[in-house]
Motif scaffolding. Structure first.
Motif, mmCIF file in Angstrom:
data_model
loop_
_atom_site.group_PDB
_atom_site.id
_atom_site.type_symbol
_atom_site.label_atom_id
_atom_site.label_comp_id
_atom_site.label_asym_id
_atom_site.label_seq_id
_atom_site.Cartn_x
_atom_site.Cartn_y
_atom_site.Cartn_z
ATOM 1 N N TYR A 61 71.408 18.205 -65.521
ATOM 2 C CA TYR A 61 70.950 19.273 -66.414
ATOM 3 C C TYR A 61 72.147 20.111 -66.852
ATOM 4 C CZ TYR A 61 68.552 23.719 -67.536
ATOM 5 O OH TYR A 61 68.106 24.867 -68.122
ATOM 6 N N CYS A 66 70.815 24.569 -72.770
ATOM 7 C CA CYS A 66 69.361 24.700 -72.775
ATOM 8 C C CYS A 66 68.939 25.954 -73.532
ATOM 9 C CB CYS A 66 68.871 24.747 -71.337
ATOM 10 S SG CYS A 66 67.125 25.060 -71.163
ATOM 11 N N ASN A 70 60.872 24.936 -73.094
ATOM 12 C CA ASN A 70 59.718 24.539 -72.287
ATOM 13 C C ASN A 70 59.114 23.176 -72.629
ATOM 14 O OD1 ASN A 70 59.390 26.358 -70.352
ATOM 15 N ND2 ASN A 70 57.895 27.619 -71.429
ATOM 16 N N PRO A 108 65.058 18.912 -77.140
ATOM 17 C CA PRO A 108 65.637 18.988 -78.485
ATOM 18 C C PRO A 108 67.152 19.145 -78.448
ATOM 19 C CG PRO A 108 64.559 21.055 -77.931
ATOM 20 C CD PRO A 108 64.240 20.100 -76.820
ATOM 21 N N VAL A 111 70.035 18.165 -73.354
ATOM 22 C CA VAL A 111 70.820 18.643 -72.212
ATOM 23 C C VAL A 111 70.373 18.001 -70.905
ATOM 24 C CG1 VAL A 111 71.372 20.839 -73.266
ATOM 25 C CG2 VAL A 111 69.299 20.631 -71.898
#
Ligand code: SF4
Ligand code: SF4
Lengths: 133, 412, 336
Positions: A61, A66, A70, A108, A111
């Motif tokens: 991650y 980010c 959600n 989107p 990440v």
């Protein structure tokens, strides 16, 4: 009586076994001790079988990219992702993740990725290695 | 003791299961024995219920797809395929042809690995561990290719509503082709080892008989039905996905030149020949795969909202390695489906155990049980527990319960 | 007081041989597993795996099922082990004559060989589990089944020695001293080869190995006669199994391949004893691989009905045929 297997087994004795060897030839008295030694370069292990390209292992991650949208949480089938409202970032519980990589597909910002790391077993599901944030 | 000499002893009961080395998954058998002969057989499934439908009805289709991957430990694509087809009908999605071919390729690879896995298990039940190791070693080739295409060995995660998640690129063709060629060479050897071996033949011929009528009346599916001569195959009878473009016919034991007996031996024949058929199918698909996108809607949020808007019900079917797998889904404009019902292929086959087992020897129970390739974790949908005691539900009870439930659903 | 000394020596030798026999038996099991593994394209356990297993089993407690008969249940493994060791003491090992050779003959050995199986049957019935009961019944049936071909081999050997004028035709010492192959003509050789092959099929049955492991049948009876056994008792059965393997090999060597190396190289004394013992063990290993390992690796398990048919019809006929050839041979040679 036809026993085609007899020929097969005699031929097989002279071939190499197909088994993937264990990391250690014999079970060491203490696995942790043994792994420490391996780390220090005093012992060698048989390397694990290589993972294929695009293998889905432990999730990675990139926190900075980010945007806290959600979307990943919406598609995670295992409810492994948690949203932290204070930081507007997410936290992933690897012990709960089922390695489907669906979150990677929907993110989107791209990440989230899957690493080839798969030796993840521990006794504590909240250990540092089991939480990605 | 041996056959033919009727013993005066009262029949005794041998329980097998829920946990027993002959069973790879939990199910309980009770046999009334007379000497070595099974007089009466009964079984009780429902030992591995996991409530997966309940979980599914609280999730959206994209999430459920990944749960369907995990309904079965062997069929990693069967359930996702059937479920995706149900959703696609409800939402009215047209899956790109390219994706359909990829789906078929992976489904056939799954058939190869599943049948070889079964062959190994069957050999093990016969006490022939060497053949078991050999079959599973051969199976690894298919597993490796599946891993190569999808990324993982068991939970492929390949199917998405409206297509597939990963493409098969032309660079991957040689590796796949190599595996297929390997299987083509191997097939003769496998047929020889399984079907020419005397010890296997005397154990499997005329053992676990299921007549054509019984197979048809009990609605058996897949190789179990085909081994008894019922030419039944969803891929042929109701062509879907890319199967419509292919020239295939159901494999019957006659393809190996024998008669149809409906015994364990015939089930081995059918499964081994189906491996060969799958190799052909994959090869054709690789050659004829049209170009195009792999997804109907690559933007997943859009897909999610399309699913949410949809209303209706549909049945998705797929010919799994064990027979027809069926998913019923009803959507009512919510994120999660209103109803999701999974009928695994083994569900249709379990009842053929009773006619197969009665009158057979205890020694043949493991191989007969294994011969329908039961997959119990996929099948179990209920486990009724009241207090500490299990309860049997009669038809009336079930009817009463469904009436109540219908009322409840109508009410809300 | 001389007899006291002999007694003492005999006892000491017996104890020594028992220990060696147990160790060799376990090694045999290890070799069997290793070779079988290689035939199945596996790496297999190390040779000392049976010792590791045994150590583990002996360190565990015995679990006695509630509805078992404890005395019988516990006695069975001890009897099985003891009787297999006693058979060993009757066998000549290389050029060393059997310790108990003076007290019994081939017939006694045949009887003693049945004792471990009987102990298993008793233990199986005593465990009070349906699986063990079925297993014990099957064990009984297969015992009766392989007795016929075995008997024809014994009779053929005794007949040969008797007709050649050897005193004490049933004594193992005389069998070893007069290799049977030297007593027959071409027809008899054919007969003996048939008998040897019959013996090769009887051995795995005697040892309850695939394809004759119906009494234990892991996938059917979950271990059959042994299903309720655990810990030390199971350990004793494992040891008995090892010793029995050694005994069956030893018996085959004594009857069919009794030659020693020491006369060839003119060795004497302890060197000769050691060399011959080593050669004996090598022969046992080879025979075991051919008649146990290969067969159990290359075949599927039989049904109990198949076992009965095989031994009573096919091997029974083969045994009797071999026996008649041997007899015919000696009769013919008597004429010419
Ligand atoms: S990989 Fe799948 S299970 Fe794991 S966090 Fe992502 S969506 Fe959830
Ligand atoms: S989808 Fe991507 S950007 Fe959105 S919250 Fe998850 S990780 Fe962050």
């Amino acid at each position: 009586m036809a026993l085609p297997m007899i020929r097969e087994i005699f031929a097989q004795v002279f071939k190499r076994p197909a088994t993937n060897p264990f990391p250690a030839r014999f079970l060491p008295p203490s696995v942790t001790e043994f792994l420490k030694k391996v780390g220090a370069g005093e012992a060698t292990i048989n390397p694990p079988v290589a993972t294929p390209p695009n293998f889905r292992g432990k999730i990675v991650y990139d926190r900075d990219g980010c945007i806290g949208c959600n979307l990943c949480i919406r598609v995670c089938p295992a409810h492994a992702i948690e949203f932290i409202p204070e930081t507007k970032r997410i936290r992933i519980y690897v012990a709960q993740c089922i390695f489907c990589s669906q979150c990677n597909d929907i993110c989107p910002k791209g990440v989230l990725t899957m690493s080839p790391e798969f030796l993840l077993a521990t006794e504590d599901r909240f250990a540092e290695s089991q939480i990605v944030e | 003791m041996s056959e033919g000499t009727p013993t005066k002893k009262a029949p005794y009961v041998v329980p097998i299961g829920p946990i027993h080395p002959a069973l790879k998954e939990p199910v309980q058998f009770l046999f009334d024995m007379e000497g070595e002969v099974v007089k009466k057989a009964d079984f009780a499934p429902g030992q591995a219920h996991r409530g997966i439908e309940w979980m599914g009805m609280r999730r959206n289709p994209i999430q459920i797809i990944h749960m369907t991957d995990r309904i079965c430990g062997i069929c990693g694509v069967t359930h996702s395929f059937a479920f995706a087809r149900a959703i696609e009908q409800i939402v009215d999605i047209e899956v790109p042809a390219h994706a359909e071919y990829i789906r078929v390729i992976i489904a056939e690879f799954e058939r190869i690995q599943s049948h070889l896995l079964w062959a190994g298990v069957a050999a093990h039940e016969l006490g022939f561990d060497t053949l078991f190791y050999l079959a599973w070693r051969v199976r690894e080739e298919a597993m490796d290719v599946i891993e190569y295409i999808t990324g993982n060995r068991v939970n492929y995660g390949l199917i998405q509503v409206g297509g597939v998640r990963r493409d098969i690129t032309p660079e991957q063709h040689p590796t796949i082709q190599k595996c297929l060629d390997g299987y083509r060479d191997l097939l003769g050897k496998m047929l020889n080892l399984f079907l020419k071996d005397t010890t296997i033949a005397i154990r499997c011929k005329d053992c676990g008989l299921l007549s054509f009528e019984e197979a048809r009346n009990l609605c058996t599916v897949g190789p179990t039905a085909r081994a008894s001569g019922v030419p039944k195959d969803v891929r042929v009878d109701y062509p879907y996905s890319a199967y419509g473009d292919l020239d295939i016919s159901p494999i019957l034991p006659t393809a190996y030149g024998g008669d149809i007996n409906g015994d364990v031996y015939d089930r081995i024949v059918v499964r081994l020949l189906e491996v060969a058929q799958s190799v052909e199918i994959i090869e054709t698909c690789l050659k004829e795969m049209p170009e195009g996108p792999i997804l109907w809607e690559p933007k997943l949020p859009k897909l999610l909202s399309a699913c949410k808007k949809a209303q209706g019900e549909a049945v998705g079917r797929h010919e799994a390695p064990r027979g027809e797998c069926l998913h019923y889904v009803a959507m009512d404009g919510h994120e999660a489906p209103a109803m999701w019902k999974v009928k695994a292929s083994s569900y249709s086959n379990l009842h053929s155990w009773i006619p197969m087992l009665e009158g057979e020897q205890l020694a043949d129970v493991p191989i007969i049980v294994a011969s329908i390739d039961p997959c119990l974790s996929c099948t179990d949908r209920v486990a009724v527990i009241r207090g500490a005691k299990r309860d049997l539900m009669t038809k009336e009870d079930l009817h009463q319960l469904s009436v109540e439930k219908t009322r409840r659903i109508q009410g809300c | 007081m001389l007899s006291m000394d002999i007694l003492l020596v005999t006892i000491l030798a017996a104890i020594g041989l028992s220990i060696i026999g147990i160790a060799l038996g376990l090694i045999l099991l290890g070799i069997d597993r290793r070779i079988s593994a290689r035939m199945q394209a596996r790496i297999g356990p190390p040779l000392r795996q049976p010792f590791i297993d045994l150590k583990k089993l002996l360190s565990k407690e015995n679990v006695i099922p509630e509805n078992a008969i404890p005395s019988l249940f516990n006695a069975a493994p001890i009897v099985a082990l003891a009787s297999s060791i006693v058979v060993l003491l009757y066998l000549p090992i290389g050029s060393m004559m059997p310790i108990l050779g003076g007290y019994g003959d081939l017939i006694l050995v045949m009887y003693l060989l049945a004792v471990p199986a009987l102990a298993m049957v008793a233990g199986g019935f005593a465990s009070g589990s349906p699986y063990a009961t079925v297993g014990a019944q099957r064990e009984m049936v297969s015992m009766i089944a392989y007795e016929l071909p075995l008997a024809s081999i014994v009779i053929a050997v005794a007949w040969l020695l008797y007709s050649s004028g050897v005193a004490d035709p049933f004594a193992l010492t005389s069998i070893v001293a007069n290799p049977i192959w030297s007593l027959v003509g071409p027809l008899g050789v054919v007969g003996l080869i048939i008998l040897l092959l019959t013996f090769a099929w009887v051995s795995p049955a005697e040892l309850s190995k695939i394809p004759f492991d119906t009494p234990e049948a892991e996938t059917e009876l979950a271990g059959g006669v042994l299903v309720e056994y655990s810990g030390k008792n199971l350990g004793l059965f494992t040891v008995a199994q090892g010793v029995k393997t050694l005994v069956m090999g030893g018996l085959a060597v004594a009857i069919f391949f009794p030659w020693n190396l020491s006369p060839l190289f003119g060795l004497t004394g302890y060197v000769a004893l050691t060399v011959d013992a080593a050669f004996f063990f090598a022969k046992v290993i080879l025979l075991m691989i051919l008649s146990v390992t290969v067969i159990r690796t290359g075949l599927a398990r039989f049904r109990i009905t198949h076992v009965v048919t095989l031994f009573w019809v096919w091997l029974g006929v083969a045994g009797l045929f071999g026996l008649s050839l041997v007899i015919l041979d000696s009769v013919l040679r008597g004429w010419f």
